[in-house]
Design an enzyme around this catalytic site. Structure first.
Site, PDB file in Angstrom:
ATOM      1  N   GLU A 107       1.707  -0.446  -4.985  1.00 39.36           N
ATOM      2  CA  GLU A 107       0.816   0.646  -5.350  1.00 39.36           C
ATOM      3  C   GLU A 107       1.663   1.908  -5.367  1.00 39.36           C
ATOM      4  OE1 GLU A 107      -3.120   3.074  -3.904  1.00 39.36           O
ATOM      5  OE2 GLU A 107      -1.553   2.534  -2.508  1.00 39.36           O
ATOM      6  N   ASP A 113       0.827  -1.205   0.000  1.00 36.76           N
ATOM      7  CA  ASP A 113       0.000   0.000   0.000  1.00 36.76           C
ATOM      8  C   ASP A 113       0.867   1.264   0.000  1.00 36.76           C
ATOM      9  OD1 ASP A 113      -2.829   0.950   0.417  1.00 36.76           O
ATOM     10  OD2 ASP A 113      -1.924   1.888   2.172  1.00 36.76           O
TER      11      ASP A 113
HETATM   12  C1  GLC Z   1      -4.155   3.064  -0.735  1.00 36.44           C
HETATM   13  C2  GLC Z   1      -5.398   2.224  -0.704  1.00 36.44           C
HETATM   14  C3  GLC Z   1      -6.536   3.097  -0.304  1.00 36.44           C
HETATM   15  C4  GLC Z   1      -6.250   3.660   1.067  1.00 36.44           C
HETATM   16  C5  GLC Z   1      -4.919   4.378   1.092  1.00 36.44           C
HETATM   17  C6  GLC Z   1      -4.453   4.651   2.491  1.00 36.44           C
HETATM   18  O1  GLC Z   1      -4.220   4.054  -1.688  1.00 36.44           O
HETATM   19  O2  GLC Z   1      -5.594   1.609  -1.952  1.00 36.44           O
HETATM   20  O3  GLC Z   1      -7.752   2.418  -0.310  1.00 36.44           O
HETATM   21  O4  GLC Z   1      -7.263   4.540   1.420  1.00 36.44           O
HETATM   22  O5  GLC Z   1      -3.916   3.590   0.510  1.00 36.44           O
HETATM   23  O6  GLC Z   1      -4.072   3.465   3.112  1.00 36.44           O
END
Ligand code: GLC
Length: 551
Positions: free
Chosen positions: A275, A209
């Site tokens: 991500e 994440d």
């Molecule tokens: C990432 C996740 C999202 C979350 C954010 C904070 O972007 O995909 O859903 O709100 O991280 O953890």
């Protein structure tokens, strides 16, 4: 049509051909909304287990489970209070083990979500930091200061919250998500234990994440005003809490841990998929090269409007980056953070290029039929591109964004933090419809945690299962062909000359994809067979908003 080879140069270093994740199709399960086995209105791990047949019928290689860890749900579980357990609302560790075992028996791997930038304000270490007070060693695991800087939360509003003793703590997301201090050895060691904990339980990898953040520039300098993004428009300038040099070193150390495990029952190492939004390919290059992460989500198609030229530009840039670095950039058309593609493709496409205040509030005209046709064509594109692909739960059913959730039912913290100028991400997180003609559509027994629309009867799994023309059967057919066809999966593509508004590429041996983004039917490329079409063909013509696989 003549061949016009625009494929990128050879990779800078040899592909790790054995890695299963280079061409895997991974299905994202958002556990709270997949299936509810205990009837409390929220999905759970036994629910996922009970619906595994849906995933084997679909034919995916792996599932990625969004967080199911103990959490007060300030941000849907991305606020983790305990990284090594299952929240009771989702079951228990034994349910997780049962799910991994049952999935393995069906040749489906399980990837879990790791959330290293921040935890929950309920995490024991954060509670201890609050209790211990200013200047304590407990506070050093987080980012406490006597004065805040000018950083804004990604969710809107300031990135700092003051505690009763006067200090402020940093949270780049919700105030319920304090950021870790990654320069603290306890934090580094704790996450190594977390990786090992889940690897020991048989996971095939991790989705990381907000993998671009974690380390903050020493001294926490103010950001240049205007360089941070907003809802649906991630910032592209360098900001002092992104891409710090220590990140690479950290991910190399994680890679060593992963590689020390036999991975998928002895056959290949575990995957990490990051991500990571990046404005310029050079920001991503170091992570993809060499011995670090090796895999970043290819998010570029999600904010791209329905346009052949704009799609091709994104595909070329991403594919070239993967080839040049030797890394892997799986394609993504949807996830739990962005409006569903049926809706994105069903609105005036200028609104995708530049969302207006009305769009942020979900107040726009949507042509669901048009959006569905395009989303089906896009699915054939996604699964024909070189490399891996991620499918977000419900996209295989052609679900639209649920735009009519009442304000009082909204759960996403972005709604309040943006002072209700953005409705947030709840509309793509609505519990799945499995069967029946009215809510809860077989999801569970009672009211669902987010309300489902009244008009989803035709979109349920049961309604689509026996309809040969359904979106579900389109995905099933595409995945079945993908598994068998020697041209699909990892490799290269060759663009073919095509009329304006049409994308056409060939993959060796003997495969052609065409998608008509234009408004007029166009002749199909030369072929022996039509393998699959996203909508009816008009003889030898490909209608607008339609995709086709040819051999
Ligand atoms: C990432 C996740 C999202 C979350 C954010 C904070 O972007 O995909 O859903 O709100 O991280 O953890």
């Amino acid at each position: 049509m003549s061949a016009d080879n625009h494929s990128a140069e050879s990779p800078a270093q040899p592909y790790d051909q054995g890695a299963w994740w280079r061409d895997a199709v991974v299905y994202q399960v958002y556990p709270r909304s997949f299936a509810d086995a205990n009837g409390d209105g929220e999905g759970d791990l036994p629910g996922v287990l009970s619906r595994l047949d849906h995933l084997t019928d679909l034919g995916v290689d792996a599932i990625w489970l969004s967080p199911f860890y103990p959490s007060p749900l300030a941000d849907g579980g991305y606020d983790v209070a305990d990284y090594c357990d299952v929240d009771p609302r989702y079951g228990a560790l034994a349910d997780f083990d049962a799910l991994v075992a049952a999935a393995a028996a069906k040749n489906i791997k399980v990837i879990v979500d790791i959330v290293p930038n921040h935890c929950s304000a309920e995490h024991p270490w954060f509670r201890a930091a609050l209790a211990a007070g200013p200047g304590s060693p407990e506070r050093e695991r987080f980012v406490f200061r006597d004065e805040p800087n000018n950083w804004q939360s990604v969710f809107g509003g300031p990135a700092w919250t003051q505690v009763p003793d006067g200090q402020w703590y940093l949270h780049l997301f919700d105030s319920g998500q304090p950021d870790w201090n990654w320069r603290h050895p306890d934090v580094v060691a704790m996450f190594e234990r977390v990786l090992r904990f889940w690897l020991d339980r048989g996971v095939a990898g991790f989705r990381i994440d907000v993998a671009n953040m974690l380390f903050k520039q020493e001294g926490l300098p103010d950001v240049v005003p205007g360089s941070q993004g907003g809802p649906l428009t991630p910032g592209h300038a360098a900001v002092p809490y992104e891409h710090q040099p220590e990140l690479l070193e950290l991910y190399r150390s994680w890679r060593k841990i992963l590689d020390s495990y036999p991975g998928d029952r002895g056959t290949a190492p575990a995957c990490t998929v990051a991500e990571m939004w990046f404005g310029h390919p050079d920001q991503a290059r170091p992570y993809l090269t060499g011995d670090g992460l090796a895999q970043l989500f290819g998010f570029g198609l999600m904010p791209t409007p329905w346009s052949a030229g704009e799609f091709r530009a994104v595909i070329d840039a991403s594919h070239r980056l993967a080839r040049e670095t030797g890394g892997s950039i799986p394609w993504v058309l949807g996830n739990h953070d962005v409006p569903r593609m049926v809706t994105r493709f069903g609105v005036d496409q200028d609104l995708v290029r530049a969302p207006t205040p009305e769009v942020l509030l979900g107040r726009m005209d949507v042509d669901a039929e048009l959006g569905t046709g395009r989303a089906r064509a896009a699915a054939l594109l996604l699964l024909a591109l070189p490399g891996g692909a991620y499918i977000y739960q419900g996209d295989e059913l052609g679900l639209p964004e649920h735009l009519a959730i009442p304000d009082e039912a909204r759960q996403d913290p972005m709604f309040e933090r943006t002072l209700r100028t953005f409705i947030g991400r709840d509309g793509c997180r609505v519990p799945l419809p499995w069967s029946g003609v009215a809510p809860p559509y077989g999801f569970g027994a009672g009211d669902t945690w987010l309300p489902q629309p009244e008009d989803w009867a035709e979109l349920t799994v049961a309604a689509q299962r026996d309809d040969p023309g359904s979106t579900l059967n389109l995905y099933r057919a595409a995945l079945a062909i993908r598994r068998e066809h020697p041209a699909l999966g990892d490799g290269d593509l060759t663009w073919l000359d095509a009329p304006p508004g049409v994308l056409a590429f060939a993959r060796d041996p003997g495969f052609t994809l065409m998608v008509n983004f234009g408004t007029e039917p166009v002749p199909l490329a030369w072929h022996h067979d039509v393998l699959l079409a996203s909508g009816p063909l008009d003889g030898d013509l490909l209608p607008p908003d339609t995709g086709v696989w040819l051999s």
